[in-house]
Design a protein around this motif. Structure first.
Motif, PDB file in Angstrom:
ATOM      1  N   GLU A 114      24.499  44.189  42.040  1.00 22.89           N
ATOM      2  CA  GLU A 114      25.746  44.726  41.510  1.00 22.89           C
ATOM      3  C   GLU A 114      25.924  44.265  40.062  1.00 22.89           C
ATOM      4  O   GLU A 114      25.553  43.147  39.707  1.00 22.89           O
ATOM      5  CB  GLU A 114      26.943  44.190  42.310  1.00 22.89           C
ATOM      6  CG  GLU A 114      27.088  44.770  43.708  1.00 22.89           C
ATOM      7  CD  GLU A 114      27.981  45.986  43.725  1.00 22.89           C
ATOM      8  OE1 GLU A 114      27.678  46.947  42.968  1.00 22.89           O
ATOM      9  OE2 GLU A 114      28.947  45.997  44.493  1.00 22.89           O
ATOM     10  N   SER A 115      26.519  45.129  39.256  1.00 20.90           N
ATOM     11  CA  SER A 115      27.008  44.688  37.950  1.00 20.90           C
ATOM     12  C   SER A 115      28.428  44.166  38.145  1.00 20.90           C
ATOM     13  O   SER A 115      29.055  44.394  39.199  1.00 20.90           O
ATOM     14  CB  SER A 115      27.013  45.851  36.957  1.00 20.90           C
ATOM     15  OG  SER A 115      27.986  46.816  37.338  1.00 20.90           O
ATOM     16  N   PRO A 145      31.625  45.538  22.177  1.00 16.23           N
ATOM     17  CA  PRO A 145      30.225  45.539  22.615  1.00 16.23           C
ATOM     18  C   PRO A 145      29.933  44.466  23.667  1.00 16.23           C
ATOM     19  O   PRO A 145      29.106  44.677  24.567  1.00 16.23           O
ATOM     20  CB  PRO A 145      29.448  45.266  21.320  1.00 16.23           C
ATOM     21  CG  PRO A 145      30.363  45.715  20.230  1.00 16.23           C
ATOM     22  CD  PRO A 145      31.745  45.411  20.711  1.00 16.23           C
ATOM     23  N   TYR A 146      30.616  43.339  23.584  1.00 19.32           N
ATOM     24  CA  TYR A 146      30.390  42.257  24.545  1.00 19.32           C
ATOM     25  C   TYR A 146      31.071  42.556  25.877  1.00 19.32           C
ATOM     26  O   TYR A 146      30.565  42.174  26.929  1.00 19.32           O
ATOM     27  CB  TYR A 146      30.891  40.936  23.962  1.00 19.32           C
ATOM     28  CG  TYR A 146      30.249  40.633  22.638  1.00 19.32           C
ATOM     29  CD1 TYR A 146      28.931  40.178  22.574  1.00 19.32           C
ATOM     30  CD2 TYR A 146      30.932  40.843  21.436  1.00 19.32           C
ATOM     31  CE1 TYR A 146      28.317  39.932  21.346  1.00 19.32           C
ATOM     32  CE2 TYR A 146      30.325  40.598  20.217  1.00 19.32           C
ATOM     33  CZ  TYR A 146      29.026  40.147  20.176  1.00 19.32           C
ATOM     34  OH  TYR A 146      28.417  39.905  18.970  1.00 19.32           O
ATOM     35  N   VAL A 147      32.191  43.260  25.829  1.00 20.11           N
ATOM     36  CA  VAL A 147      32.832  43.698  27.066  1.00 20.11           C
ATOM     37  C   VAL A 147      31.927  44.687  27.791  1.00 20.11           C
ATOM     38  O   VAL A 147      31.716  44.593  29.009  1.00 20.11           O
ATOM     39  CB  VAL A 147      34.211  44.321  26.773  1.00 20.11           C
ATOM     40  CG1 VAL A 147      34.789  44.982  28.024  1.00 20.11           C
ATOM     41  CG2 VAL A 147      35.169  43.253  26.248  1.00 20.11           C
ATOM     42  N   ASP A 148      31.377  45.630  27.049  1.00 22.86           N
ATOM     43  CA  ASP A 148      30.463  46.598  27.664  1.00 22.86           C
ATOM     44  C   ASP A 148      29.242  45.888  28.249  1.00 22.86           C
ATOM     45  O   ASP A 148      28.771  46.229  29.346  1.00 22.86           O
ATOM     46  CB  ASP A 148      30.019  47.634  26.636  1.00 22.86           C
ATOM     47  CG  ASP A 148      31.126  48.625  26.291  1.00 22.86           C
ATOM     48  OD1 ASP A 148      32.081  48.756  27.077  1.00 22.86           O
ATOM     49  OD2 ASP A 148      31.031  49.264  25.222  1.00 22.86           O
ATOM     50  N   LYS A 152      28.157  45.565  32.376  1.00 22.01           N
ATOM     51  CA  LYS A 152      26.848  45.980  32.885  1.00 22.01           C
ATOM     52  C   LYS A 152      26.024  44.819  33.441  1.00 22.01           C
ATOM     53  O   LYS A 152      25.006  45.027  34.094  1.00 22.01           O
ATOM     54  CB  LYS A 152      26.051  46.660  31.768  1.00 22.01           C
ATOM     55  CG  LYS A 152      26.670  47.964  31.277  1.00 22.01           C
ATOM     56  CD  LYS A 152      25.912  48.508  30.069  1.00 22.01           C
ATOM     57  CE  LYS A 152      26.563  49.770  29.531  1.00 22.01           C
ATOM     58  NZ  LYS A 152      25.881  50.269  28.305  1.00 22.01           N
ATOM     59  N   SER A 153      26.471  43.593  33.187  1.00 28.07           N
ATOM     60  CA  SER A 153      25.716  42.408  33.596  1.00 28.07           C
ATOM     61  C   SER A 153      25.775  42.198  35.105  1.00 28.07           C
ATOM     62  O   SER A 153      26.775  42.496  35.752  1.00 28.07           O
ATOM     63  CB  SER A 153      26.270  41.171  32.885  1.00 28.07           C
ATOM     64  OG  SER A 153      25.627  39.997  33.339  1.00 28.07           O
ATOM     65  N   PHE A 208      36.249  36.508  30.145  1.00 27.56           N
ATOM     66  CA  PHE A 208      35.675  35.248  29.686  1.00 27.56           C
ATOM     67  C   PHE A 208      34.163  35.361  29.542  1.00 27.56           C
ATOM     68  O   PHE A 208      33.575  34.820  28.596  1.00 27.56           O
ATOM     69  CB  PHE A 208      36.015  34.104  30.633  1.00 27.56           C
ATOM     70  CG  PHE A 208      35.430  32.790  30.176  1.00 27.56           C
ATOM     71  CD1 PHE A 208      35.970  32.119  29.093  1.00 27.56           C
ATOM     72  CD2 PHE A 208      34.313  32.262  30.799  1.00 27.56           C
ATOM     73  CE1 PHE A 208      35.416  30.919  28.645  1.00 27.56           C
ATOM     74  CE2 PHE A 208      33.752  31.066  30.358  1.00 27.56           C
ATOM     75  CZ  PHE A 208      34.304  30.393  29.281  1.00 27.56           C
ATOM     76  N   THR A 209      33.522  36.063  30.470  1.00 24.24           N
ATOM     77  CA  THR A 209      32.083  36.282  30.359  1.00 24.24           C
ATOM     78  C   THR A 209      31.761  37.016  29.063  1.00 24.24           C
ATOM     79  O   THR A 209      30.827  36.648  28.337  1.00 24.24           O
ATOM     80  CB  THR A 209      31.569  37.082  31.567  1.00 24.24           C
ATOM     81  OG1 THR A 209      31.813  36.338  32.774  1.00 24.24           O
ATOM     82  CG2 THR A 209      30.080  37.372  31.451  1.00 24.24           C
ATOM     83  N   ALA A 210      32.540  38.049  28.737  1.00 21.06           N
ATOM     84  CA  ALA A 210      32.330  38.797  27.497  1.00 21.06           C
ATOM     85  C   ALA A 210      32.556  37.897  26.285  1.00 21.06           C
ATOM     86  O   ALA A 210      31.777  37.931  25.318  1.00 21.06           O
ATOM     87  CB  ALA A 210      33.273  39.998  27.442  1.00 21.06           C
TER      88      ALA A 210
END
Length: 256
Positions: A114-115, A145-148, A152-153, A208-210
């Protein structure tokens, strides 16, 4: 000074460490919590959003620390989830006159099949993330760009746990709470049950991940620290729910 706040809403046994300070979250209208017969900090003092705890979860402690402290290195953990403190202390160099510019984050939680976006869409309401992206695109295009990338991560820095220098903490909080406030304006939480009203705390984990991805791209060193659960985790049940959400479309209705 390094200060790591421990968000708690009940009386529990907590590790003893000079850098740890427990804080009672969702304290508005409630009696003091005492640990070892000593009343602890409350998130309803000073400049606060304690009343938003049913929606923001542990973020009410983050907001309180942002608005009411001047710690040079600041962090958050939970009453039931802790960084490996021995490793954290080894990684942080307290002997330096100026604290490290590193940011300390939880070891990646991996979803493999899963992303972060698809997992959220299978377990909750994907429109929360879509609206969040729209807000960021309009107000913080440099972060988009980091949110995108985070959406997808297949892994994330979850739990809203971190330790970071004050300047980075202030910058992150300015971004985070502005985005969440704008998200509040587009989501009618009165139509949701108590479990799903906590969406702002969940969305923030992905944000936070972004943000961490952004910090790394800008040259900040991210140091991953394993997380220890202080309460038993029912992994077979969690995995079953995870698979049922992905393949059978069964949304989460409570925490496991």
């Amino acid at each position: 000074m390094t200060k790591i706040y421990i968000a708690t809403h009940k009386q529990v046994q907590l590790p003893q460490d000079e850098v740890l300070t427990p804080i009672f979250v969702g304290a508005t209208g409630k009696q003091n919590i005492k640990l070892n017969n000593i009343a602890i900090l409350r998130d309803d003092s000073g400049d606060n959003i304690s009343h938003k705890n049913p929606y923001y979860c542990e973020l009410t402690a983050v907001y309180w620390a942002w608005k009411n402290t001047s710690d040079t290195m600041i962090g958050l953990m939970h009453y039931r989830r802790f960084f490996d403190l021995n490793l954290l202390h080894r990684k942080m160099d307290y002997s330096r006159t100026e604290q490290s510019s590193n940011v300390y984050v939880p070891a990646k939680r991996r979803y493999y099949i899963e992303s972060l976006y698809s997992h959220y869409s299978h377990t909750f309401d994907a429109s929360h993330l879509d609206r969040t992206r729209d807000i960021i695109a309009m107000n913080y295009p440099g972060v988009l760009p980091y949110v995108d990338k985070a959406y997808k991560s297949t892994w994330g820095y979850m739990f809203n746990m971190f330790v970071m220098p004050r300047d980075k903490f202030d910058e992150y909080c300015s971004f985070l709470f502005d985005v969440l406030e704008k998200l509040e304006q587009s989501v009618d939480v009165s139509q949701l049950d108590a479990f799903n009203q906590r969406l702002f705390g969940r969305v923030s984990e992905i944000l936070f991940t972004a943000w961490a991805m952004k910090l790394r791209a800008e040259g900040t060193t991210l140091v991953e620290i394993p997380v220890k659960d202080l309460e038993p985790v029912n992994w077979p049940k969690k995995i079953l729910w995870f698979l049922a959400a992905k393949f059978l479309g069964k949304k989460y209705t409570k925490s496991c």
